[in-house]
Design an enzyme around this catalytic site. Sequence first.
Site, PDB file in Angstrom:
ATOM      1  N   GLU A 110     -44.403 -28.637 -22.347  1.00  0.00           N
ATOM      2  CA  GLU A 110     -45.362 -28.617 -23.456  1.00  0.00           C
ATOM      3  C   GLU A 110     -46.613 -29.416 -23.128  1.00  0.00           C
ATOM      4  OE1 GLU A 110     -42.108 -29.153 -23.753  1.00  0.00           O
ATOM      5  OE2 GLU A 110     -41.478 -27.338 -24.790  1.00  0.00           O
ATOM      6  N   PHE A 144     -41.297 -24.249 -30.857  1.00  0.00           N
ATOM      7  CA  PHE A 144     -40.898 -24.834 -32.137  1.00  0.00           C
ATOM      8  C   PHE A 144     -41.665 -26.141 -32.306  1.00  0.00           C
ATOM      9  CE2 PHE A 144     -37.386 -22.061 -31.186  1.00  0.00           C
ATOM     10  CZ  PHE A 144     -36.966 -21.587 -32.427  1.00  0.00           C
ATOM     11  N   TYR A 182     -40.508 -29.229 -30.743  1.00  0.00           N
ATOM     12  CA  TYR A 182     -40.683 -29.459 -29.302  1.00  0.00           C
ATOM     13  C   TYR A 182     -42.124 -29.759 -28.929  1.00  0.00           C
ATOM     14  CZ  TYR A 182     -36.062 -27.362 -29.383  1.00  0.00           C
ATOM     15  OH  TYR A 182     -34.755 -27.082 -29.663  1.00  0.00           O
ATOM     16  N   HIS A 191     -34.768 -27.274 -34.832  1.00  0.00           N
ATOM     17  CA  HIS A 191     -35.436 -25.998 -35.101  1.00  0.00           C
ATOM     18  C   HIS A 191     -35.882 -25.941 -36.552  1.00  0.00           C
ATOM     19  CE1 HIS A 191     -32.928 -25.241 -31.575  1.00  0.00           C
ATOM     20  NE2 HIS A 191     -33.825 -24.350 -31.218  1.00  0.00           N
TER      21      HIS A 191
END
Lengths: 408, 338
Positions: free
Chosen positions: B60, B83, B86, B129
């Site tokens: 990321e 998500f 994350y 999540h």
Amino acid sequence: MSEYKPLKFNVPEPTGRPGDQPDFTYVQIPEAGSVRRPEIDVPATDIKDLATTMIRVMNTAGDAVGPWAEDIPDEALLNGLKAMLRTRAFDERMMTLQRQGKTSFYMKCTGEEAIAIGHKAALMKGDMNFPTYRQQGLLLSTDYPIVDMICQILSNEKDPLKGRQLPILYSARSHDYFTVSGNLGTQFIHAVGWAMASAIKGDTKISSAWIGDGSTAENDFHSALVNASVYKPPVIFNIVNNQWAISSFRGIAGGDKATFAERAHGYDIPSLRVDGNDFLAVFAASRWAAERARRGFGPTLIEWVTYRVAPHSTSDDPSKYRPKEESDAWPLGDPVLRLKNHLIARELWSDERHKQAESEYDEEIRVATKEAESYGVMGAGSSPKDMFEAVFEDLPPHLREQRQKMGV
Amino acid sequence: MPQMSMIEAIRDAMDVKMAADENVVVFGEDVGYFGGVFRCTHGLQQKYGTNRVFDTPINESGIVGSAIGMAAYGLRPCVEIQFADYIYPAYDQIVSEAARLRYRSGEQFTAPITIRTPVGGGIFGGQTHSQSPESLFTHIAGVKSVIPSNPYDAKGLLIAAIEDPDPVIVFEPKRLYNGPFDGHHDRPASNWSKHPLGDVPEGHYTVEIGKATTFREGEDVTILTYGTMVYVAEAAVNETGINAEIIDLRSLLPLDVDAIVKSVEKTGRCMVLHEATQTSGFGAELAAQVQERCFYHLESPVVRVAGYDTPYPHAQEWDYFPGPARVGRELKAMMETV
């Protein structure tokens, strides 16, 4: 009874602490000219040995020897020496400014001048550098106004960054110098993104990423290498291994037994390890990597082996963690003296011209400093109004309100 | 007018911008060939090629960091974090770099990047999540945060975000991707084709960043909310009969303070409602704004209804999620406060 002995916890230690004799026996130095120069399209796997040796051009007599010595223009060397002298004079003067209380902070690059300056000489206009705080040579080897640099250091009314940024974290888009961040390693991946953009647009510009030995431990070092491994953008990864990250020696960054150059191998990125105090080697290796990138053969990683002669910053005292004489004992010497001797041996330079150049740059920087000081020191002349500008392109309502409450 | 799900509207926004501006590039984990784990980039790589839409390593920080470098070059990256849970490995790049590039460089470098990320719970997503980390970003100077609650706004806000000269995070409530959701998990899910906000114009339009919308007009109490909670608030209103005004903030930063003040001055009461955990959540900022600006109009204390201060649980999903029953109870209690 267990058949196992108690495990031991390993914390690497440098070869010398204050009071010890400097010990650089760990630095393996091959003969100048002994390392081969591969073709620029060489696969990474074919030059793995170049990550554990050291590319050097100048021998002890000051002669330029071997395959990396070819086709280096005299002008690049003369300009390089002058830029190194100018950078050294600048560093000295700015250190004084800090001691006089006219700026809060400064960081010298003493002993590392050849790397930024030699590298910049091998790039083209439009190739973007993503420097750390110790590549002032990227600016000082160009026509970027010294007064602007000093105004930034003084955070005064003519500071191009309007007093918002800590001294020396310059930004100079006009001179292909990306805005320096206090957060280490972050710009390494920016350089990759920039190079990806150049490739996406079918451009011919390349980028140069810069990082120190200590900061290779940051996550973005890996982010940058993995992206470069995948997309093969035109980027040069420069690791300036000056042996020290503030008080931590390179072993604390995982660079004691393995070289930093070797880290490229797992990413299928060709890497070189180069004598960072040999201006000719810096120029030649940089030109090789730049040509490789510009011809579309992808990234290169270069570990520049050098030594941080100066304190980490004006807030640091190296005598608390390393031998006092260590910088004098550094086996790769002083990049300025080495290039000077080379040019004198070739009758392109002389002691007189050297002295003259030193006093010229000292004077140039003295005059520029005087002018910069006339615009204010230690933040004087900066405007609180500027504090609210440029957070966003337009001032949003909440910032407008905060500014109005302040009455500016 | 075409009917679109939120997913289709988001994809359409990127399609519109990619067709209009060749500097717009889209990338993230699984967004290329596969078209995204939520199908939001479906078909874009086939249409625009791998130079414009591509898959990335699972990194990321690398996604956002390289987007910043591309923006410095002159591109308009629109990236995806699979998500919101994350996004943390990219936090340094967002906070220390994207948000500050313009400020620290004296406007020499800017980061006109868009970060799309699915957010929120109500899907049995468990701890990683389901999170709603918006307040970690509204706290940051230099980055804008928006959160649509329907297909029309999703497309309009995303186009506005891509065109915005500053970094914008678009939080996409994944529970609303296929249809509105009012917290009644025991009833059949509806989809956007039966909802008026599923009408999405073709081509280019924007929803202005920094402007709230009145989702439901009312007189008795103002509910300040966004994302999935807009529909939960609506259900609670229907079930309690309390005539609440529901403000869908849409944009968290910049915040539409005028719309908030106007509504609370009219109703005299205010509930702030979000899925995110309560302590130091965005609701605290909303409550403070209302207290500062509407103090003499308030007939009762500002009430916060939020996720509990725990990690998002799996089995206890519907105990955790602030559903219509809980919102309704709080509304009634507020109205009884003299």
